[in-house]
Motif scaffolding. Structure first.
Motif, PDB file in Angstrom:
ATOM      1  N   LEU A 185      -4.384   4.149  -1.258  1.00 58.80           N
ATOM      2  CA  LEU A 185      -3.428   5.125  -0.769  1.00 58.80           C
ATOM      3  C   LEU A 185      -3.816   5.506   0.652  1.00 58.80           C
ATOM      4  O   LEU A 185      -4.911   6.007   0.891  1.00 58.80           O
ATOM      5  N   GLU A 186      -2.920   5.242   1.592  1.00 61.34           N
ATOM      6  CA  GLU A 186      -3.168   5.566   2.988  1.00 61.34           C
ATOM      7  C   GLU A 186      -2.683   6.983   3.280  1.00 61.34           C
ATOM      8  O   GLU A 186      -1.548   7.333   2.968  1.00 61.34           O
ATOM      9  N   ILE A 187      -3.555   7.781   3.885  1.00 62.80           N
ATOM     10  CA  ILE A 187      -3.220   9.140   4.271  1.00 62.80           C
ATOM     11  C   ILE A 187      -3.078   9.166   5.788  1.00 62.80           C
ATOM     12  O   ILE A 187      -4.043   8.918   6.519  1.00 62.80           O
ATOM     13  N   ILE A 188      -1.861   9.445   6.272  1.00 55.47           N
ATOM     14  CA  ILE A 188      -1.608   9.533   7.706  1.00 55.47           C
ATOM     15  C   ILE A 188      -1.818  10.992   8.097  1.00 55.47           C
ATOM     16  O   ILE A 188      -1.089  11.880   7.658  1.00 55.47           O
TER      17      ILE A 188
ATOM     18  N   LYS B 173       0.971  10.509  -6.315  1.00 54.24           N
ATOM     19  CA  LYS B 173       0.860   9.216  -5.612  1.00 54.24           C
ATOM     20  C   LYS B 173      -0.315   8.409  -6.143  1.00 54.24           C
ATOM     21  O   LYS B 173      -0.218   7.191  -6.303  1.00 54.24           O
TER      22      LYS B 173
ATOM     23  N   ASN C 119       2.343  10.550   4.525  1.00 55.67           N
ATOM     24  CA  ASN C 119       2.322  11.055   5.885  1.00 55.67           C
ATOM     25  C   ASN C 119       2.344  12.581   5.742  1.00 55.67           C
ATOM     26  O   ASN C 119       3.385  13.163   5.435  1.00 55.67           O
TER      27      ASN C 119
ATOM     28  N   LYS D 108      -5.426   7.123   8.326  1.00 57.13           N
ATOM     29  CA  LYS D 108      -4.843   6.566   9.546  1.00 57.13           C
ATOM     30  C   LYS D 108      -4.496   7.709  10.492  1.00 57.13           C
ATOM     31  O   LYS D 108      -4.003   8.753  10.067  1.00 57.13           O
TER      32      LYS D 108
ATOM     33  N   THR E 162      -7.570   5.605   2.114  1.00 57.33           N
ATOM     34  CA  THR E 162      -7.820   5.179   3.491  1.00 57.33           C
ATOM     35  C   THR E 162      -7.109   6.183   4.393  1.00 57.33           C
ATOM     36  O   THR E 162      -6.162   6.847   3.960  1.00 57.33           O
TER      37      THR E 162
ATOM     38  N   MET F 286       0.853  -1.178   0.000  1.00 64.01           N
ATOM     39  CA  MET F 286       0.000   0.000   0.000  1.00 64.01           C
ATOM     40  C   MET F 286       0.901   1.244   0.000  1.00 64.01           C
ATOM     41  O   MET F 286       1.836   1.341   0.777  1.00 64.01           O
ATOM     42  N   GLN F 287       0.576   2.175  -0.865  1.00 63.28           N
ATOM     43  CA  GLN F 287       1.256   3.470  -0.899  1.00 63.28           C
ATOM     44  C   GLN F 287       0.733   4.308   0.273  1.00 63.28           C
ATOM     45  O   GLN F 287      -0.387   4.093   0.739  1.00 63.28           O
ATOM     46  N   SER F 288       1.543   5.263   0.732  1.00 61.42           N
ATOM     47  CA  SER F 288       1.062   6.125   1.804  1.00 61.42           C
ATOM     48  C   SER F 288       1.650   7.531   1.674  1.00 61.42           C
ATOM     49  O   SER F 288       2.684   7.730   1.036  1.00 61.42           O
TER      50      SER F 288
END
Length: 117
Positions: free
Chosen positions: A47-50, A37, A5, A88, A86, A1-3
């Motif tokens: 793509l996870e967004i922190i 991204k 932060n 986080k 997504t 999974m790409q992310s």
């Protein structure tokens, strides 16, 4: 999974809507970080967004331009974007920002930005 932060990859003080508002604006985030991204994702990859690492909070102008702007410029539909992202965070207060981002994306109209693609 790409992310992504936000606090580490972009800014610990994201603020403003347009590039003219400064290098930490929603438009800069969208065009220089988020869309590149998203372009790297393959198939059903997400793509996870922190959201909360080194960031105290977000203004609505940043969130609208950064996230709903993806839809407004015609890069993706709101449904496609919501499917790809997504979120986080460990600080429960940031659930508010996740809800606002999803709300802004859901309300965005494809291609409604000036100069949309």
């Amino acid at each position: 999974m790409q992310s992504i932060n936000v606090g580490k990859d972009f800014s610990d003080h994201p603020i403003g809507r347009y590039r003219d508002d400064g290098p930490e604006s929603g438009e800069v985030f969208r065009e220089d970080v988020l869309i590149p991204k998203l372009q790297l994702l393959k198939g059903s990859e997400k793509l996870e967004i922190i959201l909360d690492d080194d960031v105290e909070g977000y203004g609505s102008s940043f969130l609208v331009e950064a996230f709903a702007g993806v839809v407004k410029v015609g890069f993706m539909t709101s449904e496609q974007l919501l499917e790809k992202l997504t979120f986080k965070y460990s600080d429960e207060d940031f659930e508010f920002f996740e809800k606002k981002i999803k709300e802004y994306i859901s309300e965005a109209s494809t291609g409604s930005a000036k100069g949309s693609r």
